[in-house]
Design an enzyme around this catalytic site. Structure first.
Site, PDB file in Angstrom:
ATOM      1  N   GLY A  13      73.627  -1.979 -37.892  1.00 52.26           N
ATOM      2  CA  GLY A  13      73.395  -1.041 -39.046  1.00 52.26           C
ATOM      3  C   GLY A  13      72.977   0.430 -38.386  1.00 52.26           C
ATOM      4  N   ARG A  74      79.086  -4.534 -35.588  1.00 55.35           N
ATOM      5  CA  ARG A  74      78.458  -5.742 -35.240  1.00 55.35           C
ATOM      6  C   ARG A  74      79.583  -6.673 -34.515  1.00 55.35           C
ATOM      7  NH1 ARG A  74      76.151  -4.670 -40.657  1.00 55.35           N
ATOM      8  NH2 ARG A  74      73.905  -4.112 -40.043  1.00 55.35           N
ATOM      9  N   ASP A 105      67.463  -5.772 -34.487  1.00 54.14           N
ATOM     10  CA  ASP A 105      67.065  -7.208 -33.805  1.00 54.14           C
ATOM     11  C   ASP A 105      68.472  -8.063 -33.292  1.00 54.14           C
ATOM     12  OD1 ASP A 105      67.948  -7.691 -36.560  1.00 54.14           O
ATOM     13  OD2 ASP A 105      66.357  -9.222 -36.996  1.00 54.14           O
ATOM     14  N   THR A 128      66.715   1.156 -36.871  1.00 55.93           N
ATOM     15  CA  THR A 128      67.192   0.245 -38.080  1.00 55.93           C
ATOM     16  C   THR A 128      66.053   1.084 -39.245  1.00 55.93           C
ATOM     17  OG1 THR A 128      66.765  -1.765 -39.359  1.00 55.93           O
ATOM     18  CG2 THR A 128      65.512  -1.441 -37.279  1.00 55.93           C
ATOM     19  N   ASP A 130      65.276  -0.557 -41.480  1.00 59.68           N
ATOM     20  CA  ASP A 130      64.301  -1.810 -42.241  1.00 59.68           C
ATOM     21  C   ASP A 130      62.922  -1.868 -41.697  1.00 59.68           C
ATOM     22  OD1 ASP A 130      66.266  -2.485 -43.561  1.00 59.68           O
ATOM     23  OD2 ASP A 130      67.039  -4.098 -42.631  1.00 59.68           O
ATOM     24  N   ASP A 132      61.891  -3.540 -39.121  1.00 59.29           N
ATOM     25  CA  ASP A 132      61.348  -5.019 -39.256  1.00 59.29           C
ATOM     26  C   ASP A 132      61.417  -5.581 -37.821  1.00 59.29           C
ATOM     27  OD1 ASP A 132      64.031  -4.644 -38.520  1.00 59.29           O
ATOM     28  OD2 ASP A 132      64.678  -6.346 -39.794  1.00 59.29           O
ATOM     29  N   ARG A 174      67.061  -6.598 -45.886  1.00 56.68           N
ATOM     30  CA  ARG A 174      67.553  -8.056 -46.170  1.00 56.68           C
ATOM     31  C   ARG A 174      66.242  -9.048 -46.042  1.00 56.68           C
ATOM     32  NH1 ARG A 174      72.575  -8.166 -42.744  1.00 56.68           N
ATOM     33  NH2 ARG A 174      71.148  -7.583 -41.142  1.00 56.68           N
TER      34      ARG A 174
HETATM   35  O1  F6P Z   1      70.176  -1.559 -41.630  1.00 59.98           O
HETATM   36  C1  F6P Z   1      69.667  -2.797 -42.051  1.00 59.98           C
HETATM   37  C2  F6P Z   1      70.206  -3.147 -43.661  1.00 59.98           C
HETATM   38  O2  F6P Z   1      70.078  -1.911 -44.199  1.00 59.98           O
HETATM   39  C3  F6P Z   1      69.661  -4.145 -44.145  1.00 59.98           C
HETATM   40  O3  F6P Z   1      68.754  -4.052 -45.032  1.00 59.98           O
HETATM   41  C4  F6P Z   1      70.857  -4.627 -45.033  1.00 59.98           C
HETATM   42  O4  F6P Z   1      71.124  -5.951 -45.534  1.00 59.98           O
HETATM   43  C5  F6P Z   1      72.105  -4.450 -44.027  1.00 59.98           C
HETATM   44  O5  F6P Z   1      71.617  -3.213 -43.345  1.00 59.98           O
HETATM   45  C6  F6P Z   1      73.380  -4.170 -44.726  1.00 59.98           C
HETATM   46  O6  F6P Z   1      74.319  -3.773 -43.734  1.00 59.98           O
HETATM   47  P1  F6P Z   1      75.992  -3.833 -43.712  1.00 59.98           P
HETATM   48  O7  F6P Z   1      76.316  -3.494 -45.305  1.00 59.98           O
HETATM   49  O8  F6P Z   1      76.445  -2.753 -42.656  1.00 59.98           O
HETATM   50  O9  F6P Z   1      76.390  -5.339 -43.335  1.00 59.98           O
END
Ligand code: F6P
Length: 326
Positions: A13, A74, A105, A128, A130, A132, A174
């Protein structure tokens, strides 16, 4: 081994500050007379040989831009051994000595496996929103995202007050509640629901009853995406609606706007320091680490611990938010 060529990629992300970190990596390489290679679309680009030499001019005008100029992905293919072999063939083809991974991560996990299999030095920069990852109090983009969320909820509050409404606002995260907890305190949320705490619906209802009794005519509940109080924020709002038939309830999901935008001053400074440190660590022969920040100091944490350790929720913030919603 003397490093001559370092490759850099952004993966997973995107987050505000990735471009700033990239700029810092490229310019630190130039400062040390090392060639810097940009890999487009994360590990997938490494497999597909989407590679370009970057010089100091290639990264001009990006310090303030959200997203990532290298694009992100990804990669499913990189999860397979065959995919990683293809990626390593390109590493060899371009004589790349080390890899800087700007990501979260999932990207670090991929990087660690890659390093183990092919003995290619890697270093991580935590990008990120998040927040996290263990080993850094701040990941790149987290501060910007918090400000984005705060500004958005401030606007929602205006309409919540005008209409005597109860708003459930879902924010990203998430698996982690950092965005929800901090933005929730900043906007004066009645309740903050995060996956790390699991308050339960009964406690939420009690709190809303209390706030009504105290004379509040509107309220905001901030819900982290990963919270499990309801099966999702809409279901949660429905369950609460049944208990408060006279309260007009609305749901607002902030979504991907939280990932975009120009990085804050904090994120730009952090990204620049992290980019410099990433390259300098590689030059020092210090690999398999994640660059981080702790009490204002730039740190290095083994990638393994950064992934396994999990960032902890600050219990003082939980207490503060509890006191504030009386
Ligand atoms: O960047 C992390 C995050 O923001 C999470 O909190 C979220 O669940 C996820 O990305 C969603 O990303 P995508 O829509 O790109 O799969």
């Amino acid at each position: 081994m003397k490093m001559k060529k370092i490759a850099v990629l952004t993966s997973g992300g995107d987050s505000p500050g990735m471009n700033t970190a990239l700029r810092a990596v490229v310019r630190t390489c130039a400062y040390n007379n090392i060639e810097c290679i940009g890999v487009f679309r994360g590990f997938q680009g490494l497999i597909n040989d989407e590679i370009k030499v970057l010089n100091t001019r290639s990264v001009r005008g990006i310090i303030n831009r959200g997203g990532t100029m290298l694009y992100s992905a990804r990669s499913k293919e990189f999860r397979s051994k065959e995919g990683r072999i293809k990626a390593f063939e390109n590493i060899k083809k371009h004589n790349i000595d080390a890899l800087v991974i700007i990501g979260g991560d999932g990207s670090f996990t991929g990087g660690m496996i890659f390093q183990k299999e092919f003995n290619i030095p890697v270093i991580g920069i935590p990008g990120t929103i998040d927040n996290d990852l263990f080993g850094t109090t701040h990941t790149l983009g987290y501060d910007t995202a918090l400000n984005t969320v705060m500004e958005a909820i401030d606007k929602i509050r205006d309409t919540a007050i005008s209409h005597d409404r109860l708003f459930f606002v879902e924010v990203m995260g998430r698996d982690a509640g950092h965005i929800a907890l901090n933005s929730g305190i900043a906007i004066g949320a009645q309740e903050i629901l995060i996956p790390e705490q699991n308050k339960g619906i009964e406690e939420l209802i009690l709190s809303l009853r209390k706030s009504k009794k105290a004379g509040k005519t509107s309220s905001i509940v901030v819900v982290a995406e990963g919270d499990k109080t309801g099966s999702n924020v809409f279901e949660l709002a429905k369950s609460v609606e049944q208990k408060f038939p006279d309260y007009e309830i609305k749901v607002s999901v902030l979504g991907h706007m939280q990932r975009g935008g120009s990085p804050s001053c904090f994120d730009r400074v952090l990204a620049t320091r992290m980019g410099v440190k990433a390259v300098e660590s590689l030059l020092d022969g210090d690999f398999s680490k994640m660059v981080g920040v702790d009490q204002g100091k730039i740190t290095l944490t083994p990638l393994k611990s950064a992934l396994k350790g999990k960032s902890k929720i600050n219990s003082e913030l939980l207490r503060v938010s509890e006191i504030m919603n009386t």
